[in-house]
Design an enzyme around this catalytic site. Structure first.
Site, PDB file in Angstrom:
ATOM      1  N   HIS A   1       0.921  -1.333   0.050  1.00  0.00           N
ATOM      2  CA  HIS A   1      -0.081   0.034   0.027  1.00  0.00           C
ATOM      3  C   HIS A   1       0.747   1.256  -0.033  1.00  0.00           C
ATOM      4  CE1 HIS A   1       0.455   0.793   4.351  1.00  0.00           C
ATOM      5  NE2 HIS A   1       0.328  -0.614   4.502  1.00  0.00           N
TER       6      HIS A   1
ATOM      7  N   ASP B   1       0.097   4.502   0.926  1.00  0.00           N
ATOM      8  CA  ASP B   1       0.001   5.481   2.030  1.00  0.00           C
ATOM      9  C   ASP B   1       0.741   4.919   3.614  1.00  0.00           C
ATOM     10  OD1 ASP B   1      -2.084   3.184   2.559  1.00  0.00           O
ATOM     11  OD2 ASP B   1      -3.045   4.407   3.854  1.00  0.00           O
TER      12      ASP B   1
ATOM     13  N   GLU C   1      -4.916   2.201   2.752  1.00  0.00           N
ATOM     14  CA  GLU C   1      -4.827   0.920   3.667  1.00  0.00           C
ATOM     15  C   GLU C   1      -4.977   1.362   5.275  1.00  0.00           C
ATOM     16  OE1 GLU C   1      -3.071  -2.309   6.231  1.00  0.00           O
ATOM     17  OE2 GLU C   1      -2.405  -0.191   5.880  1.00  0.00           O
TER      18      GLU C   1
ATOM     19  N   HIS D   1       3.471   2.818  13.228  1.00  0.00           N
ATOM     20  CA  HIS D   1       2.300   3.708  13.483  1.00  0.00           C
ATOM     21  C   HIS D   1       2.501   4.559  14.500  1.00  0.00           C
ATOM     22  CE1 HIS D   1      -1.091   0.730  11.751  1.00  0.00           C
ATOM     23  NE2 HIS D   1      -0.040   1.020  10.993  1.00  0.00           N
TER      24      HIS D   1
END
Length: 495
Positions: free
Chosen positions: A77, A79, A146, A458
């Protein structure tokens, strides 16, 4: 920017990762990167197209003599998660990611690095650009959004992809290969709550909870790290005897990241301030003791604020909201009995906001069982219905059912033994890989997922072990070549 990346090996992969670091790409803002990759494909003579949602596909014809090999799809993905430390201003829609190397790891200055999933994308691009690689028909599928909604995978065109084998390049542990993952859904709770004017003697104060590590709401959910929204509810309950009322609240920024910080503005009588400060100091010590060895950086502060406030939630509304959030499911709900050591069901109280009486919560429920995901959503509806809130489920996606005896997995395991001398650990992950969604649209696909060693995804602590990237590259390159060999199982056997 990030010129030092060009000196790392494998050079072709790191040069593409440099492009991704220099091109802002938070979820929902991938257009500039898509245009850059399309221009690159044109220069390479590669076919490219997009589906109606905007997912990008690049194609490369098989090497001479390998036309009958099964088609391989390299998938990742585009992003990245947009998280920055509070003291590090960064516009993810405009500013490049600034990277640096420390003790064999690549990191970013004050922000997420984007190794999730930038290194998978860079590896796929490097495979397509490699003129010495012998390969069957290749497709590179790059999906959108995603990290926020799985939108690209959920809206992926059916009947578009041609390959039979899919290599998902979005895993984060060297020496491991993933064959299954949790499904999930966003649970959104909203309400308009009653407010009343601040009384004489009440003043606004700013309450801050900061210093937590954060992390991936699936991979890190069982580590015992603090959730700022959950911990802040304990703080607010401790201040309830002081008559504190909520004026506004902001905790967490992404539903798939463990919240690191939370901030509340409270209406509090001036003569209660000393008692509130004492309660806060005691609770801070208590929480740090509970989080010792896991998340020790927590800090609490209660300060005067220059902001003006006319109204706060009524005492009853403030009490009910805090109690509901305190009682809401948070963290690991159940461990799997079928896959020992793997979380079966969890929930992350990801984003909580309150402004002018408008309350909104976005939680991310994950489970290996779709029925458990729905049950958790029903529990939210039942709980928050008691305070008059509305609950809805969005962006639901299925899990990926393991296929532990697939020919593709056996090929990977053999290659791993040959190249590294060890047997890879076969895993099921408590995170939302796109494989479950893709498998629902293309049930004929065989799929595995693997990647380099990434930690702190994250969060601004995200980092990748540089040596593991070269190991990942050699495995990927070797597997693509191996699947094109005449001695590989025929296309029917691999389908």
């Amino acid at each position: 920017m990030n010129a030092h990346l060009d000196q790392l090996a494998p050079q072709a992969l790191w040069q593409h990762f440099r492009t991704l670091c220099n091109t802002p790409r938070p979820s929902g803002h991938e257009a500039a990167l898509v245009a850059t990759l399309e221009a690159w494909a044109e220069a390479q003579g590669l076919a490219h197209d997009r589906d109606a949602y905007g997912n990008l596909r690049l194609k490369k014809a098989a090497s001479p003599g390998c036309e009958a090999a099964p088609g391989v799809i390299l998938q990742g993905h585009l992003d990245m998660v947009a998280q920055a430390n509070a003291d590090h201003p960064h516009d993810f829609t405009r500013d490049p990611i600034k990277t640096y190397i420390e003790d064999g790891w690549l990191r970013a200055r004050g922000t997420t690095l984007g190794a999730d999933n930038g290194l998978g994308v860079a590896a796929a691009l490097a495979i397509l650009a490699d003129p010495t690689l012998r390969h069957g028909p290749l497709e590179a599928l790059f999906t959108l959004e995603e990290e926020t909604s799985m939108g690209g995978a959920l809206q992926l065109a059916e009947g578009w992809l041609e390959g039979q084998l899919l290599l998902n390049l979005d895993s984060e542990d060297r020496g491991e290969v993933y064959i299954g993952c949790a499904g999930g859904a966003d649970v959104v709770v909203e309400a308009q709550l009653p407010t009343s004017a601040l009384s004489e003697g009440e003043h606004p104060y700013r309450l801050a909870l900061t210093g937590l590590r954060g992390g991936h709401s699936g991979i890190d959910i069982a580590t015992g790290r603090g959730n700022a929204n959950r911990l802040m509810m304990r703080v607010l309950r401790a201040l309830a005897p002081c008559g504190a009322r909520l004026i506004d609240y902001r905790g967490g920024t992404l539903r798939n990241a463990l919240p690191r910080e939370a901030f509340a503005t409270l209406a509090l009588a001036e003569d209660e301030l000393a008692v509130a400060q004492a309660r806060l100091a005691a609770l801070g010590e208590e929480l740090r003791s509970e989080l010792a060895g896991v998340d020790e950086g927590l800090t609490l502060s209660l300060t005067t604020t220059d902001g003006a406030a006319d109204e706060a939630l009524t005492a009853t509304a403030s009490h009910l909201l805090v109690d509901a959030l305190h009682a809401a499911p948070c963290g690991v709900e159940r461990m799997s009995s079928a896959v020992p050591g793997v979380v079966e069901t969890s929930n992350n109280l990801g984003v909580v906001a309150l402004s002018e009486g408008r309350f909104r919560l976005c939680a991310l429920v994950r489970s290996l069982r779709d029925s458990a995901t729905q049950d958790m959503a029903d529990r939210f509806s039942a709980l928050f219905g008691l305070i008059g809130a509305r609950t809805r489920v969005e962006n639901a996606y299925p899990g990926w059912a393991p296929a532990p005896h697939s020919p593709l997995l056996e090929r990977f395991k053999r290659l791993h033994r040959d190249q590294l001398g060890t047997e890879p650990a076969v895993k099921v992950i408590h995170a939302g890989l796109e494989c479950g969604i893709l498998g629902g649209k293309y049930p004929q696909l065989q799929m595995i997922s693997f990647g380099p060693q990434i930690r702190g995804a994250h969060s601004p602590d995200e980092r990748v072990e540089i040596d593991s990237v070269n190991e990942f590259w050699l495995l990927l390159r070797g597997l693509v070549e191996d699947l094109a060999m005449p001695t590989a199982p025929d296309a029917a056997g691999m389908a």
